[in-house]
Design a protein around this motif. Structure first.
Motif, PDB file in Angstrom:
ATOM      1  N   TYR A  71       0.838  -1.197   0.000  1.00  0.00           N
ATOM      2  CA  TYR A  71       0.000   0.000   0.000  1.00  0.00           C
ATOM      3  C   TYR A  71       0.873   1.246   0.000  1.00  0.00           C
ATOM      4  O   TYR A  71       1.810   1.358   0.790  1.00  0.00           O
ATOM      5  CB  TYR A  71      -0.934   0.032   1.230  1.00  0.00           C
ATOM      6  CG  TYR A  71      -1.904   1.186   1.157  1.00  0.00           C
ATOM      7  CD1 TYR A  71      -3.111   1.048   0.497  1.00  0.00           C
ATOM      8  CD2 TYR A  71      -1.580   2.434   1.695  1.00  0.00           C
ATOM      9  CE1 TYR A  71      -3.982   2.117   0.379  1.00  0.00           C
ATOM     10  CE2 TYR A  71      -2.440   3.510   1.576  1.00  0.00           C
ATOM     11  CZ  TYR A  71      -3.642   3.348   0.923  1.00  0.00           C
ATOM     12  OH  TYR A  71      -4.503   4.388   0.791  1.00  0.00           O
ATOM     13  N   ALA A  72       0.555   2.171  -0.884  1.00  0.00           N
ATOM     14  CA  ALA A  72       1.210   3.482  -0.893  1.00  0.00           C
ATOM     15  C   ALA A  72       0.243   4.468  -1.502  1.00  0.00           C
ATOM     16  O   ALA A  72      -0.743   4.073  -2.131  1.00  0.00           O
ATOM     17  CB  ALA A  72       2.501   3.438  -1.702  1.00  0.00           C
ATOM     18  N   LYS A  73       0.517   5.737  -1.311  1.00  0.00           N
ATOM     19  CA  LYS A  73      -0.396   6.728  -1.899  1.00  0.00           C
ATOM     20  C   LYS A  73      -0.312   6.649  -3.421  1.00  0.00           C
ATOM     21  O   LYS A  73       0.749   6.337  -3.965  1.00  0.00           O
ATOM     22  CB  LYS A  73      -0.093   8.121  -1.352  1.00  0.00           C
ATOM     23  CG  LYS A  73       1.033   8.863  -2.012  1.00  0.00           C
ATOM     24  CD  LYS A  73       1.097  10.276  -1.479  1.00  0.00           C
ATOM     25  CE  LYS A  73       2.359  10.979  -1.904  1.00  0.00           C
ATOM     26  NZ  LYS A  73       2.492  11.214  -3.328  1.00  0.00           N
ATOM     27  N   MET A  86      -1.362  11.420  -7.029  1.00  0.00           N
ATOM     28  CA  MET A  86      -1.445  12.353  -5.903  1.00  0.00           C
ATOM     29  C   MET A  86      -0.010  12.836  -5.671  1.00  0.00           C
ATOM     30  O   MET A  86       0.858  12.052  -5.317  1.00  0.00           O
ATOM     31  CB  MET A  86      -1.985  11.625  -4.671  1.00  0.00           C
ATOM     32  CG  MET A  86      -2.430  12.523  -3.576  1.00  0.00           C
ATOM     33  SD  MET A  86      -3.271  11.545  -2.320  1.00  0.00           S
ATOM     34  CE  MET A  86      -3.418  12.760  -1.052  1.00  0.00           C
ATOM     35  N   ASN A  87       0.237  14.102  -5.908  1.00  0.00           N
ATOM     36  CA  ASN A  87       1.629  14.559  -5.926  1.00  0.00           C
ATOM     37  C   ASN A  87       2.154  14.859  -4.514  1.00  0.00           C
ATOM     38  O   ASN A  87       1.451  14.667  -3.522  1.00  0.00           O
ATOM     39  CB  ASN A  87       1.774  15.763  -6.863  1.00  0.00           C
ATOM     40  CG  ASN A  87       0.874  16.908  -6.471  1.00  0.00           C
ATOM     41  OD1 ASN A  87       0.621  17.113  -5.288  1.00  0.00           O
ATOM     42  ND2 ASN A  87       0.380  17.652  -7.438  1.00  0.00           N
ATOM     43  N   VAL A 134      -8.427  12.006   2.774  1.00  0.00           N
ATOM     44  CA  VAL A 134      -8.761  10.614   2.467  1.00  0.00           C
ATOM     45  C   VAL A 134      -9.549  10.554   1.161  1.00  0.00           C
ATOM     46  O   VAL A 134      -9.291   9.701   0.304  1.00  0.00           O
ATOM     47  CB  VAL A 134      -9.580   9.976   3.613  1.00  0.00           C
ATOM     48  CG1 VAL A 134      -9.843   8.513   3.331  1.00  0.00           C
ATOM     49  CG2 VAL A 134      -8.879  10.133   4.939  1.00  0.00           C
ATOM     50  N   LYS A 167      -7.427  11.082  -1.825  1.00  0.00           N
ATOM     51  CA  LYS A 167      -6.644   9.883  -2.098  1.00  0.00           C
ATOM     52  C   LYS A 167      -7.506   8.843  -2.823  1.00  0.00           C
ATOM     53  O   LYS A 167      -7.046   8.195  -3.771  1.00  0.00           O
ATOM     54  CB  LYS A 167      -6.130   9.342  -0.757  1.00  0.00           C
ATOM     55  CG  LYS A 167      -4.952   8.441  -0.837  1.00  0.00           C
ATOM     56  CD  LYS A 167      -4.387   8.183   0.553  1.00  0.00           C
ATOM     57  CE  LYS A 167      -5.399   7.508   1.442  1.00  0.00           C
ATOM     58  NZ  LYS A 167      -4.878   7.139   2.760  1.00  0.00           N
TER      59      LYS A 167
END
Lengths: 255, 76
Positions: free
Chosen positions: A14-16, A20-21, A35, A38
């Motif tokens: 899991y990562a952003k 999404m910069n 949230v 994201k």
């Protein structure tokens, strides 16, 4: 096995999302907006529609949404995001067009635009962040503020004899023939976030399906811990206890 | 039986210390650091790394996208 042995690119689960910069978001710590940003980015990335998505950012806390997700954005005048989304969707019918609005934007100044865009059956997605307060301007009473809830402009609690009742805009638009999918979700736990993501994904898929026309409306019951003057955790607990009674979670319409 | 082990990496500069990940963690792995980052927030960190199961609940609820989660399966 040490932590350093586990932290390797091949073990990443899991990562952003990459669209999404790295700009630091201006939202307060624990704000639900982060949230939902994201989730929007994850859905766009998973659906592979980065080049085909146009977001309409509102006036309110999410006014800078265009700084954080690397897709095409257009800023709308206060409350007019559904009207602008209508124009963009009609000119670019193969694009996924969505608005991202708070309750001060969508349920107060933009009530007419919201209801008429939904009633016209525009093939757009509306993401509605309902935290029952004007967050950006300092926590004033919004149409969605609950009865008895304290805000900076009703410090003794909302008085229904003076200010009327909270406006359940999700229920209103669910009555309209022009809406196709109306749902109310929240993002206070991991399970709730997964459900909200599925709802956003469905709304985005609806906008790209030309055979069935109609607006998709995803209401996210959210917290504004700064405006409510609580810690992020207490705000989530308060939301579960009070907001869910007035705004019950679940699908209101799905055709 | 195979054992699952997880680890969490926090982007400490991005973290605003809201503590929602600490509440969301089912294995009580996360806590807040005593140090502060450049913005003055106490950031999230692993206080009990051995308990991590890599469920990613912390990352999912993180409003600022600071958390990356890693998971490995260890065969006995």
């Amino acid at each position: 096995m040490t932590t350093q042995d586990i932290i390797k690119p091949e073990n990443l689960v899991y990562a952003k999302p990459s669209i999404m910069n790295d700009n630091t978001m201006h939202y307060c710590p624990g704000c639900s907006h982060g949230v939902v940003h994201k989730l929007v980015a994850e859905v766009i990335e998973e659906m592979g529609i980065v080049d085909k998505t146009i977001g309409i950012s509102p006036v309110g806390c999410a006014v800078f949404a265009y700084n954080y997700i690397d897709i095409d954005w257009q800023e709308a005048a206060h409350g007019r995001a559904p009207a602008m989304a209508t124009a963009i969707k009609r000119l670019l019918p193969d694009h996924c067009v969505f608005t991202y609005q708070g309750d001060g934007d969508l349920a107060a100044i933009g009530t007419a635009e919201t209801i008429h865009a939904c009633n016209r059956g525009e093939n757009i997605a509306i993401i509605f962040i309902n935290n029952a307060i004007y967050g950006m301007t300092g926590g004033q009473m919004a149409p969605t503020t609950l009865e008895g809830m304290k805000t900076s402009t009703c410090p003794y609690g909302r008085d229904v004899t003076l200010n009327g009742y909270h406006l359940p805009i999700g229920n209103l638009v669910a009555q309209l023939e022009g809406t196709r999918y109306v749902t109310r979700q929240s993002v206070h736990t991991a399970a709730a976030v997964r459900k909200a993501k599925a709802a956003i994904k469905k709304a985005f898929e609806n906008t790209l399906a030309p055979e069935k026309k109609g607006a998709s409306f995803v209401e996210i019951v959210s917290t504004c811990n700064s405006g409510w003057k609580m810690s992020p955790k207490d705000a989530n607990d308060w939301m579960v206890e009070n907001m869910f009674k007035a705004y019950p979670i679940g699908d209101l319409k799905n055709i | 039986m195979a054992k699952i082990k997880g680890a969490v990496e926090v982007n400490t500069n991005r973290c605003k210390g809201c503590e929602l990940c600490v509440v969301a963690c089912p294995a009580k792995v996360l806590g807040m650091s005593k140090q502060v980052n450049a913005k003055g927030y106490n950031y999230a960190c692993m206080v009990n790394p051995d308990a991590c199961i890599g469920c990613a609940s912390c990352g999912i609820v993180c409003p600022d996208g600071c958390i990356s989660v890693y998971k490995v399966k260890i065969e006995n």
